[in-house]
Scaffold this motif. Structure first.
Motif, PDB file in Angstrom:
ATOM      1  N   THR A 133       0.831  -1.211   0.000  1.00 22.72           N
ATOM      2  CA  THR A 133       0.000   0.000   0.000  1.00 22.72           C
ATOM      3  C   THR A 133       0.863   1.257   0.000  1.00 22.72           C
ATOM      4  O   THR A 133       0.542   2.245  -0.679  1.00 22.72           O
ATOM      5  N   VAL A 186      -5.795   2.779  -0.700  1.00 19.07           N
ATOM      6  CA  VAL A 186      -5.475   4.207  -0.740  1.00 19.07           C
ATOM      7  C   VAL A 186      -6.761   5.038  -0.850  1.00 19.07           C
ATOM      8  O   VAL A 186      -6.884   6.107  -0.239  1.00 19.07           O
ATOM      9  N   ARG A 222       0.516   4.088  -2.723  1.00 19.28           N
ATOM     10  CA  ARG A 222       0.185   5.434  -2.244  1.00 19.28           C
ATOM     11  C   ARG A 222       1.169   6.467  -2.788  1.00 19.28           C
ATOM     12  O   ARG A 222       0.793   7.581  -3.158  1.00 19.28           O
TER      13      ARG A 222
END
Length: 389
Positions: free
Chosen positions: A11, A51, A15
């Protein structure tokens, strides 16, 4: 590496490559448009979705979520739970498990729905719980069809259909889906694209993109489309165009992208050459009639994404990902490109903001994305892309 460590790392990488959502997250942390609101979500759970949920949470949203059948990534579930979100589901859930997960999200009494395939909308309507919903969004063509067909006149709250957006059609569907479907077929089957004969069923935005990227890789492409105007466009774009039945004996790989059930069924199966490959790119695992395909047949799984079905006459047909969405299936699924989903999920974020802050500006039922939101995002995307350089 644990699931939590993997989910956190993946992630973080995603991101760092989604600048549009980063800007929205900063704005939402100041304006707090979702303060006191619970967002119920049914959407593919993978890093890009994480996100998106972080962005909504920055705006004050409480998140209760589940994924879609067969596409949930367990490490991302672990990460989202570590962030205080309530997330239901696992990658190996059965379809009945998925329906139970949807029910659990709906039973949490969300104020706003973030839906995919209209599963949540259908559940809250049929359970009599729709009165607490102020509005929501719907991600897909399939869900938009349900809202305007099966559920028409029954939806008492506004739903912005993200897939109606021209931005999403071009950026996420044509180029995001087109690229990721072709990449996923290559990754899962390890077969060569150049010179192979492909039949794309459906020439909407996703079908256009799939055909475009197959041809760019050297594939021979035909289009099956029941809408005369779309078939006309496909022909002028340089593809062979015909009825699916007529293309069945010509094709080697068949890809559905229609949003409709039963597109490839028994009549087509009977005409396919042994070794033909069946792939679905649509949201629901119903475009290929897998029940009819397996009836009176013997199946063997080569791996988690390749199934060989031996028909009664001895022909072998190859089903990819059990008929589920190919670009979120198989080992190491990636889905659409980061840039495409940054665009698409900014559409989601700003549309949900409109629902949260001005639901009275939208009537009940399905709506397109408001024009001012589309134009704001188009400008932001061009700036992020550096289109003037």
């Amino acid at each position: 590496m644990t699931d939590l460590d993997s989910g956190r790392a993946r992630t973080a990488w995603i991101r760092s490559r989604m600048p549009l959502l980063a800007n929205a997250r900063r704005t939402f942390s100041e304006t707090r448009p979702f303060e006191g609101r619970r967002v119920g979500m049914s959407l593919h759970i993978e890093p890009k979705t994480a996100v998106l949920l972080e962005t909504l949470a920055a705006g004050g949203a409480e998140i209760v979520a589940t994924g879609n059948h067969g596409s949930t990534q367990d490490d991302i579930v672990a990460f989202l739970r570590s962030q205080g979100m309530t997330v239901h589901g696992r990658r190996d859930d059965s379809f009945d498990d998925h329906l139970a997960n949807v029910a659990a999200v709906a039973d949490s009494h969300p104020d706003i729905l973030l839906d995919n395939g209209a599963d949540l909308a259908a559940h809250v309507i049929r359970s009599g719980a729709a009165s607490s919903i102020i509005g929501g969004t719907e991600e897909t063509t399939s869900g938009g069809l349900r809202l305007r067909g099966e559920l028409a006149g029954q939806v008492p709250f506004p739903v912005i259909v993200i897939n109606d957006s021209m931005l999403k059609a071009i950026g996420e569907n044509r180029h995001g889906v087109g690229q990721s479907v072709v990449e996923s077929i290559m990754r899962i089957t390890n077969l060569m694209i150049p010179g192979r004969r492909f039949v794309v069923a459906g020439y909407g935005w996703c079908g256009r993109g799939i055909a475009q990227y197959l041809r760019a890789f050297g594939g021979k492409v035909a289009v099956a489309e029941v809408d005369e105007l779309k078939a006309f466009e496909g022909a002028l774009d340089g593809y062979r165009v015909g009825a699916l039945d007529d293309l069945a004996e010509w094709g080697e790989v068949f890809i559905t992208a229609t949003g409709q059930p039963g597109v490839i069924g028994e009549a087509v199966f009977d005409r396919l050459a042994s070794g033909s490959i069946l792939v679905n790119a649509g949201h629901f695992p119903w475009e290929i009639d897998t029940e009819a395909l397996r009836r009176d047949s013997e199946s063997s799984e080569i791996d988690q994404a390749i199934e060989v079905v031996r028909r009664p006459d001895g022909r072998e047909l190859v089903l990819i990902a059990g008929g589920r969405m190919v670009n979120l299936a198989g080992p190491s699924p990636r889905g659409n490109s980061l840039e495409a989903m940054d665009l698409g999920f900014l559409l989601q974020s700003l549309s949900l903001e409109r629902v949260a802050t001005a639901p009275e500006s939208l009537g009940a039922g399905a709506h397109g994305v408001p024009d001012d939101i589309e134009r704001t995002i188009a400008r932001a995307f061009l700036a992020a892309l550096g289109a003037d350089r």
